[in-house]
Motif scaffolding. Structure first.
Motif, PDB file in Angstrom:
ATOM      1  N   TYR A  79     -26.104  -9.870  37.218  1.00  0.00           N
ATOM      2  CA  TYR A  79     -26.992  -8.843  36.920  1.00  0.00           C
ATOM      3  C   TYR A  79     -27.624  -8.854  35.482  1.00  0.00           C
ATOM      4  O   TYR A  79     -28.470  -7.963  35.220  1.00  0.00           O
ATOM      5  CB  TYR A  79     -26.023  -7.436  36.724  1.00  0.00           C
ATOM      6  CG  TYR A  79     -25.681  -7.328  38.162  1.00  0.00           C
ATOM      7  CD1 TYR A  79     -26.148  -6.303  39.156  1.00  0.00           C
ATOM      8  CD2 TYR A  79     -24.174  -7.511  38.711  1.00  0.00           C
ATOM      9  CE1 TYR A  79     -25.818  -5.945  40.335  1.00  0.00           C
ATOM     10  CE2 TYR A  79     -23.853  -7.156  39.929  1.00  0.00           C
ATOM     11  CZ  TYR A  79     -24.820  -6.461  40.796  1.00  0.00           C
ATOM     12  OH  TYR A  79     -24.194  -6.153  41.954  1.00  0.00           O
ATOM     13  N   GLY A  80     -27.066  -9.739  34.721  1.00  0.00           N
ATOM     14  CA  GLY A  80     -27.763  -9.721  33.319  1.00  0.00           C
ATOM     15  C   GLY A  80     -26.959  -8.721  32.224  1.00  0.00           C
ATOM     16  O   GLY A  80     -26.480  -9.171  31.226  1.00  0.00           O
ATOM     17  N   GLY A  81     -26.871  -7.539  32.586  1.00  0.00           N
ATOM     18  CA  GLY A  81     -26.430  -6.421  31.906  1.00  0.00           C
ATOM     19  C   GLY A  81     -26.005  -5.322  32.715  1.00  0.00           C
ATOM     20  O   GLY A  81     -26.233  -5.336  33.956  1.00  0.00           O
ATOM     21  N   TYR A  82     -25.440  -4.331  32.344  1.00  0.00           N
ATOM     22  CA  TYR A  82     -24.931  -3.148  32.774  1.00  0.00           C
ATOM     23  C   TYR A  82     -25.850  -2.297  33.450  1.00  0.00           C
ATOM     24  O   TYR A  82     -25.994  -1.540  34.471  1.00  0.00           O
ATOM     25  CB  TYR A  82     -23.892  -2.612  32.044  1.00  0.00           C
ATOM     26  CG  TYR A  82     -22.504  -3.266  31.937  1.00  0.00           C
ATOM     27  CD1 TYR A  82     -21.876  -3.052  33.268  1.00  0.00           C
ATOM     28  CD2 TYR A  82     -21.939  -3.644  30.910  1.00  0.00           C
ATOM     29  CE1 TYR A  82     -20.545  -4.006  33.228  1.00  0.00           C
ATOM     30  CE2 TYR A  82     -20.814  -4.198  30.946  1.00  0.00           C
ATOM     31  CZ  TYR A  82     -19.972  -4.277  32.091  1.00  0.00           C
ATOM     32  OH  TYR A  82     -18.854  -4.791  31.863  1.00  0.00           O
ATOM     33  N   GLY A  83     -27.138  -2.332  32.584  1.00  0.00           N
ATOM     34  CA  GLY A  83     -28.302  -1.456  33.342  1.00  0.00           C
ATOM     35  C   GLY A  83     -28.794  -1.834  34.736  1.00  0.00           C
ATOM     36  O   GLY A  83     -28.746  -0.942  35.621  1.00  0.00           O
ATOM     37  N   PRO A  84     -28.919  -3.143  34.968  1.00  0.00           N
ATOM     38  CA  PRO A  84     -29.148  -3.405  36.416  1.00  0.00           C
ATOM     39  C   PRO A  84     -28.138  -2.990  37.471  1.00  0.00           C
ATOM     40  O   PRO A  84     -28.232  -2.530  38.599  1.00  0.00           O
ATOM     41  CB  PRO A  84     -29.291  -4.978  36.379  1.00  0.00           C
ATOM     42  CG  PRO A  84     -29.906  -5.138  35.124  1.00  0.00           C
ATOM     43  CD  PRO A  84     -28.985  -4.310  34.277  1.00  0.00           C
ATOM     44  N   LEU A  85     -26.929  -3.312  36.883  1.00  0.00           N
ATOM     45  CA  LEU A  85     -25.641  -2.834  37.886  1.00  0.00           C
ATOM     46  C   LEU A  85     -25.770  -1.158  38.062  1.00  0.00           C
ATOM     47  O   LEU A  85     -25.490  -1.032  39.319  1.00  0.00           O
ATOM     48  CB  LEU A  85     -24.504  -3.305  37.162  1.00  0.00           C
ATOM     49  CG  LEU A  85     -23.184  -2.788  37.841  1.00  0.00           C
ATOM     50  CD1 LEU A  85     -22.827  -3.495  39.237  1.00  0.00           C
ATOM     51  CD2 LEU A  85     -21.933  -3.245  37.029  1.00  0.00           C
TER      52      LEU A  85
END
Length: 255
Positions: free
Chosen positions: A23-29
């Protein structure tokens, strides 16, 4: 068709290992979770898809780039993520986050969602005690006993949600309604119509994500063998993350 629903995700931490790779970070999750919530609202609530807006989601690193907060004029909602940090600490970025949260709470258009650390930050911004629980860690899939309002909001009789915390909100602010409690945490969710909704657990987490967290924290000595085995025994159980996401979407669409 309604205009897009604009949601700003405040990333208060960065994921580990496989989750970060995916995901890279929690934003995309959270984007993935919220879109699943929209799908459930359309499919299970008998809502015409034409009347449910598309989501326009952006994310802001409020730890590493704490000067990059969203302009409230450009967003309809703010979601504050979970974090490994302590919501009651006085680090500069945490104090800034609390002040921003108070700013959101003082206006009437942009709505607020809090998850775990975000739930605690909202509690702190509403001037109730947040801190370390004497009940210890609450981890993996955990049953939540819902209040009548909680049953109405989540459309379930009991809630199952991933947990990963030992910090809590100690009491409900006067301005909110209680959504539920667990054996180890009395304040599992807060609600104020057209204003805020929070959960202490992690609807965005999956069994795979939490399984990795359990392994890492056990290897680091944060979780002892007994706690680790307890979490492992429940980590792949059914959880209601998508149902919680659908509740978030209904909250944002409520007029």
């Amino acid at each position: 068709m309604r205009p897009p629903l604009r949601i700003a995700i405040l990333e208060c931490d960065s994921p580990l290992g496989r989750t970060k790779e995916k995901y890279g970070g929690y934003g995309p999750l959270f984007k993935e979770l919220l879109n699943k919530g929209v799908k459930q609202v359309v499919e299970h609530d008998g809502v015409d898809g034409v009347n449910v807006p598309e989501l326009e989601i952006g994310w802001f690193d409020v730890v590493g780039q704490s000067d990059m907060y969203p302009d409230l004029e450009a967003w309809d909602a703010v979601l504050i993520s979970g974090s490994k940090f302590n919501s009651y600490d006085n680090d500069a970025w945490i104090l800034k986050l609390v002040e921003f949260t108070k700013k959101v709470l003082k206006q009437n258009r942009v709505r607020l969602i809090g998850v775990c650390f975000g739930h605690q930050i909202i509690g702190r911004a509403l001037n109730v005690k947040v801190g370390r629980s004497d009940q210890g860690w609450e981890i993996a899939v955990t049953p939540i006993q819902l209040t009548p309002r909680g049953k109405e909001i989540f459309r379930l009789e009991e809630l199952a949600i991933h947990q990963m915390h030992r910090d809590i909100v100690f009491e409900y602010p006067e301005s909110v309604e209680a959504l539920g409690h667990s054996d180890r945490c009395a304040v599992q969710g807060m609600y104020a119509k057209n204003r805020l909704i929070t959960v202490q657990g992690h609807p965005e987490f999956t069994g795979i994500i939490v399984d990795e967290l359990l392994d890492v924290r056990h290897d680091m000595g944060i979780f002892n063998d007994e706690l680790y085995k307890s979490g492992k025994s429940r980590v792949m159980n059914h959880h209601d993350g998508v149902a919680i996401s659908a509740a978030f979407i209904r909250f944002l669409l409520d007029e």
